[in-house]
Design an enzyme around this catalytic site. Structure first.
Site: not given
Ligand SMILES: [Zn+2]
Length: 413
Positions: A94, A297
């Site tokens: 990320d 996730d």
């Protein structure tokens, strides 16, 4: 090396809905979707040793770009995140935006909303308790250990994500809080768009400069809270840019989740994969798949394992509870995970976890706890991965809704 190393194929769709089953091809392998991506915050999943990765059917890992930025050079030198993690799987990072901003909000403090260029001294005086402030340029933040402010920009996020070398990287976005006003969400959305454009330009430049490296796919991230027009604007604006896929972000409230995903995904280009950031409760996964998300996730399966929570088809149980003291069944009867296939019973794992069963040295207590956490982690992660795998099969068989209703009824009742 070229861009053809990354692509997405759709093999089956859910009639009357946005959901699909497909395959994401990456330089480090394929991800069959829908898929649960395991979370290895610091490049490894806690209590999931590499030899268990394939045993539980894991396909990919997502790491925290911000935490890894400090060791991005080491990761680059070792050959990239896939190798560094020792899982040798497709990987995702990320952008670091969430962590940077959580220096403000995560510590019970507000992220400074001021867009104006406040002079540093004035900022210090006005924001004594605020550790992050957002400007159009990027996010200024302070960590507890650092005395001075640092500037975190979209370009910097691209630089370290390129060094880390995950197959899928995320554009830098501004995450808003549930309590933020509509007006603020509009500003943040515009900023997220501008940052997305800057990420794309920097990403394209870095890709051209390093043609020898495996191609990294850049995902744009959609925000807009629970406002339909803002979510649709994000989908139109970012959908028109040349991203390889999309991340759906935000502090989702359960009641808005299906609407938000539907608004975004019916506008986003169908041919590109979509990752739902940070959710893995079974009902959320079903909602996500139905509304066009391909990968998921969440830290919950591993974090909850460490607290003794065990997932079962009949609902979750807490192994710390006394009712399991003399329970000689496996974590879940019929489960095919490595833990349940071994001879470990609920009673035994409970003892390891709770430090029961006679006098032990402190080393032994630690080793037992570690073993218990590894055993439950493998089971919980397998449980969620298997769910996504079964959802995939149900899409191929055109039985998604039947499977969903049956599965959720058993689990939540
Ligand atoms: Zn199991």
């Amino acid at each position: 090396m070229n861009q053809n190393q990354f692509n997405f194929e759709i093999n089956a769709k859910i009639p009357g809905a946005l959901g699909r089953a497909g395959v994401i091809h990456t330089p480090h392998g394929d991800i069959q979707t829908p898929a649960f991506v395991v979370v290895g915050t610091y490049s490894k999943v806690r209590f999931l040793p590499p030899h268990q990765f394939n045993n539980i059917g894991a396909q990919a890992m997502i790491s925290n770009g911000f935490h890894l930025s400090r060791i991005s050079k080491d990761i680059e030198q070792s050959g990239g995140l896939s190798k560094y993690s020792e899982y040798n799987c497709p990987t995702i990072t990320d952008s670091g935006g969430f962590q940077v901003m959580s220096f403000g909000s995560g510590l019970g403090k507000v992220v400074s909303m001021d867009k104006r260029n406040i002079a540093r001294e004035q900022f210090k005086a006005e924001n004594k308790n605020r550790l992050a402030r957002v400007t159009d340029e990027g996010v200024y933040f302070k960590t507890n250990e650092a005395a001075t402010e640092k500037l975190f920009t979209p370009e910097y996020s691209m630089e370290f994500q390129h060094k880390i070398g995950a197959d899928i990287i995320m554009a830098f976005d501004e995450l808003t809080n549930i309590g933020d006003s509509r007006e603020y969400n509009e500003k943040a959305l515009n900023r997220t768009y501008e940052w997305g454009v800057r990420c794309l330009l920097k990403h394209q430049k870095l890709t051209r400069e390093h043609v020898e490296k495996p191609y990294q796919a850049l995902f744009g991230v959609l925000q807009g809270a629970h406002y339909q027009d803002l979510r649709e604007k994000a989908a139109r604006d970012l959908g028109a840019l040349n991203f390889d896929g999309y991340g759906l972000g935000g502090a989702f409230e359960k009641e808005h989740l299906s609407n938000i995903l539907f608004w975004c995904n019916r506008i986003l280009p169908e041919s590109k994969p979509r990752h739902l950031l940070g959710l893995s409760k079974p009902d959320d996964i079903f909602v996500g798949v139905e509304n066009g998300c391909d990968t998921f996730d969440c830290v919950a399966p591993t974090r909850e394992a460490r607290h003794g929570k065990v997932y079962t088809l009949d609902g979750d149980i807490n192994l710390r509870n006394a009712e399991f003291r003399d329970d000689s069944s496996p974590l879940f009867e019929g489960c095919q995970c490595p833990t349940c296939k071994s001879s470990y019973t609920r009673e035994e794992i409970r003892k390891l976890l709770k430090n029961e069963g006679g006098l032990k040295t402190s080393e032994q207590i630690m080793a037992d706890k570690k073993l218990a956490m590894e055993l439950i982690t493998a089971h919980n992660v397998y449980f969620i991965i298997k769910l996504t795998h079964q959802i995939r099969q149900s899409i191929f068989k055109k039985k998604f809704f039947d499977f969903r209703d049956e599965w959720l009824k058993r689990y939540y009742e």
